[in-house]
Design a protein around this motif. Structure first.
Motif, PDB file in Angstrom:
ATOM      1  N   PHE A 244       0.810  -1.213   0.000  1.00 21.37           N
ATOM      2  CA  PHE A 244       0.000   0.000   0.000  1.00 21.37           C
ATOM      3  C   PHE A 244       0.846   1.268   0.000  1.00 21.37           C
ATOM      4  O   PHE A 244       0.381   2.320  -0.416  1.00 21.37           O
ATOM      5  N   GLU A 245       2.082   1.180   0.450  1.00 18.69           N
ATOM      6  CA  GLU A 245       2.969   2.340   0.447  1.00 18.69           C
ATOM      7  C   GLU A 245       3.334   2.770  -0.974  1.00 18.69           C
ATOM      8  O   GLU A 245       3.709   3.905  -1.201  1.00 18.69           O
ATOM      9  N   ARG A 246       3.191   1.877  -1.945  1.00 20.60           N
ATOM     10  CA  ARG A 246       3.503   2.218  -3.335  1.00 20.60           C
ATOM     11  C   ARG A 246       2.431   3.080  -3.988  1.00 20.60           C
ATOM     12  O   ARG A 246       2.650   3.648  -5.038  1.00 20.60           O
ATOM     13  N   PHE A 247       1.274   3.153  -3.365  1.00 19.17           N
ATOM     14  CA  PHE A 247       0.176   3.945  -3.918  1.00 19.17           C
ATOM     15  C   PHE A 247       0.086   5.250  -3.139  1.00 19.17           C
ATOM     16  O   PHE A 247       0.054   5.256  -1.916  1.00 19.17           O
ATOM     17  N   GLU A 248       0.011   6.371  -3.868  1.00 16.87           N
ATOM     18  CA  GLU A 248      -0.068   7.673  -3.218  1.00 16.87           C
ATOM     19  C   GLU A 248      -1.377   7.815  -2.463  1.00 16.87           C
ATOM     20  O   GLU A 248      -2.413   7.330  -2.894  1.00 16.87           O
ATOM     21  N   ASN A 249      -1.312   8.500  -1.332  1.00 13.88           N
ATOM     22  CA  ASN A 249      -2.490   8.842  -0.525  1.00 13.88           C
ATOM     23  C   ASN A 249      -3.296   7.632  -0.072  1.00 13.88           C
ATOM     24  O   ASN A 249      -4.505   7.728   0.099  1.00 13.88           O
TER      25      ASN A 249
ATOM     26  N   LEU B 166      -3.082   1.845   6.616  1.00 15.28           N
ATOM     27  CA  LEU B 166      -1.859   1.985   7.411  1.00 15.28           C
ATOM     28  C   LEU B 166      -1.091   0.676   7.532  1.00 15.28           C
ATOM     29  O   LEU B 166       0.132   0.671   7.621  1.00 15.28           O
ATOM     30  N   ALA B 167      -1.809  -0.435   7.593  1.00 12.08           N
ATOM     31  CA  ALA B 167      -1.200  -1.754   7.721  1.00 12.08           C
ATOM     32  C   ALA B 167      -2.166  -2.769   7.123  1.00 12.08           C
ATOM     33  O   ALA B 167      -3.350  -2.491   6.974  1.00 12.08           O
ATOM     34  N   ALA B 168      -1.641  -3.937   6.785  1.00  8.39           N
ATOM     35  CA  ALA B 168      -2.496  -4.955   6.183  1.00  8.39           C
ATOM     36  C   ALA B 168      -1.917  -6.337   6.417  1.00  8.39           C
ATOM     37  O   ALA B 168      -0.712  -6.508   6.557  1.00  8.39           O
ATOM     38  N   GLY B 169      -2.802  -7.279   6.439  1.00  3.01           N
ATOM     39  CA  GLY B 169      -2.456  -8.686   6.480  1.00  3.01           C
ATOM     40  C   GLY B 169      -3.460  -9.413   5.606  1.00  3.01           C
ATOM     41  O   GLY B 169      -4.486  -9.871   6.086  1.00  3.01           O
ATOM     42  N   LEU B 170      -3.177  -9.460   4.304  1.00  2.80           N
ATOM     43  CA  LEU B 170      -4.124 -10.004   3.343  1.00  2.80           C
ATOM     44  C   LEU B 170      -3.510 -11.171   2.578  1.00  2.80           C
ATOM     45  O   LEU B 170      -2.317 -11.158   2.262  1.00  2.80           O
ATOM     46  N   ASP B 171      -4.337 -12.139   2.262  1.00  2.00           N
ATOM     47  CA  ASP B 171      -3.943 -13.245   1.396  1.00  2.00           C
ATOM     48  C   ASP B 171      -4.700 -13.091   0.089  1.00  2.00           C
ATOM     49  O   ASP B 171      -5.925 -12.954   0.084  1.00  2.00           O
ATOM     50  N   VAL B 172      -3.964 -13.123  -1.015  1.00  2.00           N
ATOM     51  CA  VAL B 172      -4.569 -12.965  -2.333  1.00  2.00           C
ATOM     52  C   VAL B 172      -4.327 -14.244  -3.131  1.00  2.00           C
ATOM     53  O   VAL B 172      -3.176 -14.655  -3.321  1.00  2.00           O
ATOM     54  N   GLU B 173      -5.406 -14.864  -3.548  1.00  2.00           N
ATOM     55  CA  GLU B 173      -5.349 -16.077  -4.366  1.00  2.00           C
ATOM     56  C   GLU B 173      -5.759 -15.702  -5.779  1.00  2.00           C
ATOM     57  O   GLU B 173      -6.845 -15.164  -5.986  1.00  2.00           O
TER      58      GLU B 173
ATOM     59  N   ILE C 121      -9.584 -12.169  -2.245  1.00  2.00           N
ATOM     60  CA  ILE C 121      -8.758 -11.441  -1.282  1.00  2.00           C
ATOM     61  C   ILE C 121      -9.403 -11.554   0.090  1.00  2.00           C
ATOM     62  O   ILE C 121     -10.575 -11.200   0.253  1.00  2.00           O
ATOM     63  N   ASP C 122      -8.658 -12.048   1.077  1.00  2.00           N
ATOM     64  CA  ASP C 122      -9.164 -12.199   2.435  1.00  2.00           C
ATOM     65  C   ASP C 122      -8.101 -11.760   3.429  1.00  2.00           C
ATOM     66  O   ASP C 122      -6.909 -11.944   3.197  1.00  2.00           O
ATOM     67  N   GLY C 123      -8.558 -11.202   4.548  1.00  2.00           N
ATOM     68  CA  GLY C 123      -7.651 -10.772   5.610  1.00  2.00           C
ATOM     69  C   GLY C 123      -8.189  -9.554   6.306  1.00  2.00           C
ATOM     70  O   GLY C 123      -9.400  -9.390   6.471  1.00  2.00           O
ATOM     71  N   SER C 124      -7.283  -8.659   6.704  1.00  2.00           N
ATOM     72  CA  SER C 124      -7.705  -7.431   7.379  1.00  2.00           C
ATOM     73  C   SER C 124      -6.742  -6.300   7.055  1.00  2.00           C
ATOM     74  O   SER C 124      -5.588  -6.534   6.685  1.00  2.00           O
ATOM     75  N   VAL C 125      -7.257  -5.079   7.174  1.00  2.00           N
ATOM     76  CA  VAL C 125      -6.451  -3.876   6.994  1.00  2.00           C
ATOM     77  C   VAL C 125      -6.653  -2.967   8.195  1.00  2.00           C
ATOM     78  O   VAL C 125      -7.653  -3.063   8.898  1.00  2.00           O
ATOM     79  N   THR C 126      -5.688  -2.098   8.421  1.00  2.00           N
ATOM     80  CA  THR C 126      -5.786  -1.110   9.484  1.00  2.00           C
ATOM     81  C   THR C 126      -5.890   0.269   8.853  1.00  2.00           C
ATOM     82  O   THR C 126      -5.070   0.637   8.017  1.00  2.00           O
ATOM     83  N   VAL C 127      -6.931   0.999   9.250  1.00  2.00           N
ATOM     84  CA  VAL C 127      -7.163   2.368   8.779  1.00  2.00           C
ATOM     85  C   VAL C 127      -7.352   3.250  10.006  1.00  2.00           C
ATOM     86  O   VAL C 127      -7.375   2.775  11.134  1.00  2.00           O
TER      87      VAL C 127
ATOM     88  N   ALA D 220      -7.948   6.888  16.047  1.00  2.00           N
ATOM     89  CA  ALA D 220      -7.099   5.775  16.469  1.00  2.00           C
ATOM     90  C   ALA D 220      -7.106   4.715  15.360  1.00  2.00           C
ATOM     91  O   ALA D 220      -7.922   4.758  14.442  1.00  2.00           O
ATOM     92  N   ASP D 221      -6.188   3.767  15.448  1.00  2.00           N
ATOM     93  CA  ASP D 221      -6.142   2.692  14.465  1.00  2.00           C
ATOM     94  C   ASP D 221      -7.393   1.828  14.575  1.00  2.00           C
ATOM     95  O   ASP D 221      -7.861   1.512  15.670  1.00  2.00           O
ATOM     96  N   LEU D 222      -7.906   1.443  13.419  1.00  2.00           N
ATOM     97  CA  LEU D 222      -9.110   0.616  13.341  1.00  2.00           C
ATOM     98  C   LEU D 222      -8.832  -0.536  12.391  1.00  2.00           C
ATOM     99  O   LEU D 222      -8.443  -0.325  11.240  1.00  2.00           O
ATOM    100  N   ARG D 223      -9.014  -1.752  12.874  1.00  2.00           N
ATOM    101  CA  ARG D 223      -8.773  -2.941  12.063  1.00  2.00           C
ATOM    102  C   ARG D 223     -10.097  -3.391  11.451  1.00  2.00           C
ATOM    103  O   ARG D 223     -11.079  -3.599  12.168  1.00  2.00           O
ATOM    104  N   LEU D 224     -10.110  -3.533  10.133  1.00  2.00           N
ATOM    105  CA  LEU D 224     -11.320  -3.922   9.414  1.00  2.00           C
ATOM    106  C   LEU D 224     -11.085  -5.215   8.635  1.00  2.00           C
ATOM    107  O   LEU D 224     -10.041  -5.388   8.006  1.00  2.00           O
TER     108      LEU D 224
END
Length: 174
Positions: A28-33, A37-44, A60-66, A73-77
């Motif tokens: 996600f850091e490669r994409f502007e804006n 903030l963080a991610a733990g995703l598995d992509v098949e 795509i399954d897992g979770s991201v932090t926004v 505050a950080d929110l895990r979705l």
């Protein structure tokens, strides 16, 4: 298919090809804006090649932090999404037949690779809710205290310098 989601179409064998990728913060850091903030995703990814047909199915399954929209505050979705593509070579043509539930992606005839990274990023972002807030009572209490219009004694503050103070008085009278 070493470079994340770049699929070499020229070297793609007939039949079914599968690969698995883990997506983290670096992706996600490669994409502007990016709001992620963080991610733990598995992509098949499953690619089906048959003659001139190339179909791409992705789950795509897992979770991201926004950031929580309310308390910052950080929110895990959780994330659970996917897409189905049909890859066509040439210019988009209005006479192209419908592919059913598949999205059609047109590539120039000279392209030898299919980069799925933007599509994966877009579908992850689209799967997130528009309003991203913690469940009731889970927001940072210190921040929520500043959002409330009550002071320490529980009395509603009345700011007479506010241009809306007169409107608030009208509502209080009802």
């Amino acid at each position: 298919m070493k470079d994340d989601f770049i699929v070499p179409l020229n070297g793609l064998a007939q039949g079914r090809t599968e690969f698995h990728q883990s997506v983290g913060k670096e992706f996600f850091e490669r994409f502007e804006n990016s709001e992620i903030l963080a991610a733990g995703l598995d992509v098949e990814v499953v690619i089906e090649k048959s003659g001139r047909f190339i179909g791409v199915d992705c789950q795509i399954d897992g979770s991201v932090t926004v950031t929580c929209d309310r308390c910052l505050a950080d929110l895990r979705l959780p994330v659970s999404t996917g897409f189905a593509l049909s890859v066509k070579f040439g210019d988009p043509d209005s006479s192209v037949e419908d592919e059913g539930e598949r999205e059609i992606v047109f590539l120039p005839v000279t392209d030898t690779d299919l980069d799925l990274s933007q599509t994966v990023y877009d579908y992850i972002c689209l799967s997130l809710p528009v309003q991203r807030v913690h469940e009731d009572g889970e927001c940072d209490p210190e921040t929520v205290r500043f959002l409330s219009s009550e002071d320490e004694q529980g009395q509603t503050q009345k700011d007479s310098s506010s241009p809306f103070a007169g409107l608030r008085d009208l509502l209080d009278k009802k």
